[in-house]
Design a protein around this motif. Structure first.
Motif, PDB file in Angstrom:
ATOM      1  N   THR A 194     -20.743   7.108 -91.742  1.00 27.27           N
ATOM      2  CA  THR A 194     -21.210   6.728 -90.410  1.00 27.27           C
ATOM      3  C   THR A 194     -21.183   7.924 -89.467  1.00 27.27           C
ATOM      4  OG1 THR A 194     -20.293   4.508 -90.758  1.00 27.27           O
ATOM      5  CG2 THR A 194     -20.851   5.121 -88.500  1.00 27.27           C
ATOM      6  N   LEU A 195     -20.082   8.661 -89.469  1.00 33.59           N
ATOM      7  CA  LEU A 195     -19.960   9.826 -88.599  1.00 33.59           C
ATOM      8  C   LEU A 195     -20.952  10.913 -88.979  1.00 33.59           C
ATOM      9  CD1 LEU A 195     -16.079  10.011 -88.303  1.00 33.59           C
ATOM     10  CD2 LEU A 195     -17.692   9.493 -86.465  1.00 33.59           C
ATOM     11  N   ALA A 196     -21.197  11.090 -90.260  1.00 35.01           N
ATOM     12  CA  ALA A 196     -22.161  12.110 -90.682  1.00 35.01           C
ATOM     13  C   ALA A 196     -23.573  11.755 -90.219  1.00 35.01           C
ATOM     14  CB  ALA A 196     -22.119  12.273 -92.203  1.00 35.01           C
ATOM     15  N   PHE A 197     -23.964  10.495 -90.376  1.00 34.29           N
ATOM     16  CA  PHE A 197     -25.288  10.090 -89.890  1.00 34.29           C
ATOM     17  C   PHE A 197     -25.422  10.401 -88.396  1.00 34.29           C
ATOM     18  CE2 PHE A 197     -25.343   6.659 -93.381  1.00 34.29           C
ATOM     19  CZ  PHE A 197     -26.171   7.419 -94.201  1.00 34.29           C
ATOM     20  N   GLY A 198     -24.394  10.063 -87.620  1.00 34.07           N
ATOM     21  CA  GLY A 198     -24.475  10.254 -86.182  1.00 34.07           C
ATOM     22  C   GLY A 198     -24.508  11.706 -85.773  1.00 34.07           C
ATOM     23  N   SER A 199     -23.632  12.525 -86.354  1.00 33.78           N
ATOM     24  CA  SER A 199     -23.591  13.932 -85.962  1.00 33.78           C
ATOM     25  C   SER A 199     -24.845  14.678 -86.412  1.00 33.78           C
ATOM     26  CB  SER A 199     -22.343  14.606 -86.530  1.00 33.78           C
ATOM     27  OG  SER A 199     -22.334  14.574 -87.940  1.00 33.78           O
ATOM     28  N   LEU A 200     -25.373  14.343 -87.579  1.00 38.44           N
ATOM     29  CA  LEU A 200     -26.583  15.019 -88.054  1.00 38.44           C
ATOM     30  C   LEU A 200     -27.814  14.586 -87.263  1.00 38.44           C
ATOM     31  CD1 LEU A 200     -25.891  14.983 -91.888  1.00 38.44           C
ATOM     32  CD2 LEU A 200     -25.725  16.927 -90.319  1.00 38.44           C
ATOM     33  N   GLU A 201     -27.840  13.347 -86.790  1.00 38.34           N
ATOM     34  CA  GLU A 201     -28.914  12.940 -85.875  1.00 38.34           C
ATOM     35  C   GLU A 201     -28.804  13.727 -84.575  1.00 38.34           C
ATOM     36  OE1 GLU A 201     -31.962  11.228 -83.761  1.00 38.34           O
ATOM     37  OE2 GLU A 201     -31.607  10.955 -85.920  1.00 38.34           O
ATOM     38  N   LEU A 202     -27.593  13.850 -84.059  1.00 40.32           N
ATOM     39  CA  LEU A 202     -27.408  14.527 -82.781  1.00 40.32           C
ATOM     40  C   LEU A 202     -27.744  16.011 -82.869  1.00 40.32           C
ATOM     41  CD1 LEU A 202     -26.211  13.894 -79.860  1.00 40.32           C
ATOM     42  CD2 LEU A 202     -24.165  15.053 -80.704  1.00 40.32           C
ATOM     43  N   LEU A 203     -27.210  16.701 -83.873  1.00 45.96           N
ATOM     44  CA  LEU A 203     -27.369  18.155 -83.951  1.00 45.96           C
ATOM     45  C   LEU A 203     -28.674  18.576 -84.606  1.00 45.96           C
ATOM     46  CD1 LEU A 203     -23.751  19.175 -85.066  1.00 45.96           C
ATOM     47  CD2 LEU A 203     -24.704  19.221 -82.757  1.00 45.96           C
ATOM     48  N   TYR A 204     -29.110  17.825 -85.636  1.00 45.77           N
ATOM     49  CA  TYR A 204     -30.261  18.236 -86.439  1.00 45.77           C
ATOM     50  C   TYR A 204     -31.480  17.340 -86.266  1.00 45.77           C
ATOM     51  CZ  TYR A 204     -27.056  21.293 -89.016  1.00 45.77           C
ATOM     52  OH  TYR A 204     -26.152  22.268 -89.361  1.00 45.77           O
ATOM     53  N   ASN A 205     -31.301  16.227 -85.551  1.00 44.09           N
ATOM     54  CA  ASN A 205     -32.367  15.235 -85.454  1.00 44.09           C
ATOM     55  C   ASN A 205     -32.786  14.739 -86.835  1.00 44.09           C
ATOM     56  OD1 ASN A 205     -34.038  13.665 -83.768  1.00 44.09           O
ATOM     57  ND2 ASN A 205     -35.791  14.986 -84.164  1.00 44.09           N
TER      58      ASN A 205
ATOM     59  N   PRO B 254     -30.604  12.463 -89.652  1.00 42.74           N
ATOM     60  CA  PRO B 254     -29.442  11.883 -90.337  1.00 42.74           C
ATOM     61  C   PRO B 254     -29.599  11.861 -91.847  1.00 42.74           C
ATOM     62  CG  PRO B 254     -30.761  10.150 -89.337  1.00 42.74           C
ATOM     63  CD  PRO B 254     -31.330  11.458 -88.853  1.00 42.74           C
ATOM     64  N   GLY B 255     -30.835  11.937 -92.334  1.00 42.95           N
ATOM     65  CA  GLY B 255     -31.078  11.941 -93.763  1.00 42.95           C
ATOM     66  C   GLY B 255     -30.551  13.168 -94.473  1.00 42.95           C
ATOM     67  N   LEU B 256     -30.107  14.183 -93.716  1.00 39.71           N
ATOM     68  CA  LEU B 256     -29.474  15.334 -94.359  1.00 39.71           C
ATOM     69  C   LEU B 256     -28.262  14.927 -95.183  1.00 39.71           C
ATOM     70  CD1 LEU B 256     -29.554  18.231 -91.712  1.00 39.71           C
ATOM     71  CD2 LEU B 256     -30.529  18.256 -94.014  1.00 39.71           C
ATOM     72  N   VAL B 257     -27.636  13.810 -94.822  1.00 39.39           N
ATOM     73  CA  VAL B 257     -26.517  13.311 -95.623  1.00 39.39           C
ATOM     74  C   VAL B 257     -26.922  13.203 -97.086  1.00 39.39           C
ATOM     75  CG1 VAL B 257     -25.083  11.276 -96.069  1.00 39.39           C
ATOM     76  CG2 VAL B 257     -25.385  12.093 -93.731  1.00 39.39           C
ATOM     77  N   HIS B 258     -28.155  12.786 -97.322  1.00 39.54           N
ATOM     78  CA  HIS B 258     -28.619  12.572 -98.697  1.00 39.54           C
ATOM     79  C   HIS B 258     -29.186  13.835 -99.335  1.00 39.54           C
ATOM     80  CE1 HIS B 258     -27.883   8.437 -97.864  1.00 39.54           C
ATOM     81  NE2 HIS B 258     -28.909   8.289 -97.056  1.00 39.54           N
ATOM     82  N   THR B 259     -29.721  14.761 -98.538  1.00 40.88           N
ATOM     83  CA  THR B 259     -30.386  15.938 -99.108  1.00 40.88           C
ATOM     84  C   THR B 259     -29.490  17.164 -99.184  1.00 40.88           C
ATOM     85  OG1 THR B 259     -31.293  16.569 -96.941  1.00 40.88           O
ATOM     86  CG2 THR B 259     -32.645  15.117 -98.331  1.00 40.88           C
ATOM     87  N   LEU B 260     -28.368  17.182 -98.459  1.00 36.92           N
ATOM     88  CA  LEU B 260     -27.499  18.359 -98.488  1.00 36.92           C
ATOM     89  C   LEU B 260     -26.995  18.699 -99.887  1.00 36.92           C
ATOM     90  CD1 LEU B 260     -25.352  18.162 -95.224  1.00 36.92           C
ATOM     91  CD2 LEU B 260     -26.877  20.020 -95.922  1.00 36.92           C
ATOM     92  N   PRO B 261     -26.594  17.732-100.710  1.00 35.89           N
ATOM     93  CA  PRO B 261     -26.138  18.117-102.048  1.00 35.89           C
ATOM     94  C   PRO B 261     -27.172  18.929-102.825  1.00 35.89           C
ATOM     95  CG  PRO B 261     -25.465  15.871-101.586  1.00 35.89           C
ATOM     96  CD  PRO B 261     -26.367  16.294-100.456  1.00 35.89           C
ATOM     97  N   ASP B 262     -28.441  18.510-102.784  1.00 37.14           N
ATOM     98  CA  ASP B 262     -29.474  19.254-103.502  1.00 37.14           C
ATOM     99  C   ASP B 262     -29.716  20.619-102.864  1.00 37.14           C
ATOM    100  OD1 ASP B 262     -29.854  17.256-105.353  1.00 37.14           O
ATOM    101  OD2 ASP B 262     -31.539  16.344-104.305  1.00 37.14           O
ATOM    102  N   ARG B 263     -29.646  20.704-101.545  1.00 36.82           N
ATOM    103  CA  ARG B 263     -29.892  21.987-100.894  1.00 36.82           C
ATOM    104  C   ARG B 263     -28.754  22.966-101.178  1.00 36.82           C
ATOM    105  NH1 ARG B 263     -33.044  21.237 -95.188  1.00 36.82           N
ATOM    106  NH2 ARG B 263     -33.025  23.511 -95.380  1.00 36.82           N
ATOM    107  N   ILE B 264     -27.535  22.463-101.247  1.00 35.28           N
ATOM    108  CA  ILE B 264     -26.415  23.340-101.602  1.00 35.28           C
ATOM    109  C   ILE B 264     -26.529  23.776-103.063  1.00 35.28           C
ATOM    110  CG2 ILE B 264     -23.922  23.376-101.982  1.00 35.28           C
ATOM    111  CD1 ILE B 264     -23.639  21.715 -99.423  1.00 35.28           C
TER     112      ILE B 264
END
Length: 427
Positions: free
Chosen positions: A372-383, A385-395
């Motif tokens: 929940t916190l990751a969705f919110g912070s990534l929406e706020l900073l990155y616009n 929230p789906g980065l939660v799902h794509t960060l593993p592949d990008r790393i």
């Protein structure tokens, strides 16, 4: 963690909303992220963002002091809040039947927290006691997150103590509180996230019901906190009356976490190559082979990754014996960075590191509150929230050459070196 379907919308008053349904367990997570953190607090009011976080738990328009605690805990829920460089978050997890109660509680204090002189004075004392406990009376208190920024950075937003100076905390007034709330706690400056066992349409109805009539105010213009990187090596020293051993922290500037995300991720992987696990470069060199230090760590961000916009900090910290000269530790760190810059890590070394990172992300986000916190912070900073799902592949896609380039950018002639000396010790 399977990808969650995200629903995003904005209320007429400007509040951004992220819904992330997940029916696998009968609980809901609710968070509100406000786009204000340590770096936004006014000069002369250090620690004010954190102080205001405390005030948001002291009652609201419809609720007396401590009612928020009682309503969440009586529902079988947990809650908290935290202040970061660029945002402040409030969050709770409850059984799914408590969703409307959670939304009411957050909307009520977004509408009007109870700002009284009694509450203000009480929470100033609470924050001061927290500083005594976590900083003043603890070995290595504030190391490095309070002590390193004033060495590396020159401007007040980036360099000051986000926990606060006692005198400035004591001088805070109700007028300061009202102005801070009016400026930064507008719906248009916030993100509401609801995740877990929810129906999307029902959640939207409840959000409209409780947040729709929160008065609209314009979001403040977000300033740039940019400043040039150091033009040389900067030095600072802190004498710690409680530290048993000398320590040092190195601070470097990193790529923009938001606009240069792939470069930022390369720094995350570099930090793991350097210090994650007994097989890492700095652990092997400084702890096992020579040994020069009792502890060494490398990390991105003063509090961790994905918690700040630009500028952000790459940190190396080490604790060492008084018999080991600091210059030897610095030379060893520089040599390991030079080796990585000249010869990228092998595919095998990198695969081990990125697999550990990816497993850690999945493990963290398997917890509803973390997700929940990751969705919110990534929406706020990155616009996004789906980065939660794509960060593993990008790393996982970070290349050896990218890690080598990140190591090459961490130069001795553009960094801060903070020395922590035990009281009465010689460095």
């Amino acid at each position: 963690m399977p990808a969650t379907e995200l629903n995003r919308f904005t209320l007429p008053n400007g509040l951004r909303v992220v819904l992330a349904p997940d029916p696998t367990s009968p609980v809901v997570g609710v968070s509100v992220h406000y786009d204000v953190g340590f770096r936004s607090e006014p000069e002369g009011r250090t620690g004010f963002a954190h102080l205001f976080e405390h005030l948001m738990f002291q009652g609201s328009e419809s609720l007396e002091k401590l009612a928020h605690f009682r309503h969440v805990q009586s529902s079988g829920g947990t809650f908290n809040g935290s202040t970061h460089p660029d945002y402040t978050d409030y969050f709770m997890v409850l059984p799914s039947a408590g969703l409307e109660r959670a939304l009411f509680l957050e909307a009520d204090r977004m509408r009007a927290p109870k700002l009284t002189d009694e509450n203000l004075r009480n929470q100033v004392d609470v924050v001061k006691e927290e500083i005594r406990l976590n900083v003043l009376n603890r070995p290595y208190g504030g190391f490095p997150w309070i002590l390193l920024p004033p060495v590396l950075y020159q401007t007040f937003p980036n360099a000051h103590n986000g926990y606060g100076d006692f005198t400035e905390l004591e001088q805070a007034t109700l007028e300061d509180c009202a102005q801070f709330f009016d400026t930064y706690y507008a719906p248009a400056n916030a993100v509401l996230t609801v995740a877990g066992d929810i129906g999307v349409e029902r959640a939207r109805e409840l959000i409209d019901k409780h947040f729709g009539d929160v008065p609209a105010r314009p979001a403040p213009q977000r300033p740039s906190f940019a400043e040039p990187p150091p033009a040389g090596e900067l030095r600072g020293e802190h004498v710690d009356p409680h530290a048993p051993l000398p320590a040092l922290a190195l601070g470097y500037r990193m790529p923009d976490p938001v606009n240069e995300l792939d470069g930022y991720l390369a720094n995350l992987v570099l930090a793991a190559v350097l210090s994650e696990g007994d097989g890492s470069r700095l652990q092997q060199r400084l702890v096992h082979r020579e040994p020069l230090v009792t502890d060494v760590n490398a990390a991105c961000g003063l509090f961790g990754p994905f918690e700040a916009r630009d500028p952000d900090t790459f940190i190396v910290t080490a604790v060492h014996s008084p018999d080991v000269a600091q210059a030897r530790v610095l030379a060893a760190v520089d040599e390991e960075l030079d080796k990585l810059a000249a010869t990228p890590p092998t595919d095998q070394e990198l695969a081990k590191v990125t697999a550990r990172w990816v497993a850690g992300l999945h493990r963290e986000h398997d917890r509803l509150i973390s997700r929940t916190l990751a969705f919110g912070s990534l929406e706020l900073l990155y616009n996004d929230p789906g980065l939660v799902h794509t960060l593993p592949d990008r790393i996982s896609a970070v290349t050896p050459d990218a890690v080598a380039a990140a190591a090459k950018a961490l130069r001795p002639d553009s960094r801060a070196v903070l020395t922590v000396t035990p009281a009465g010790g010689d460095q």
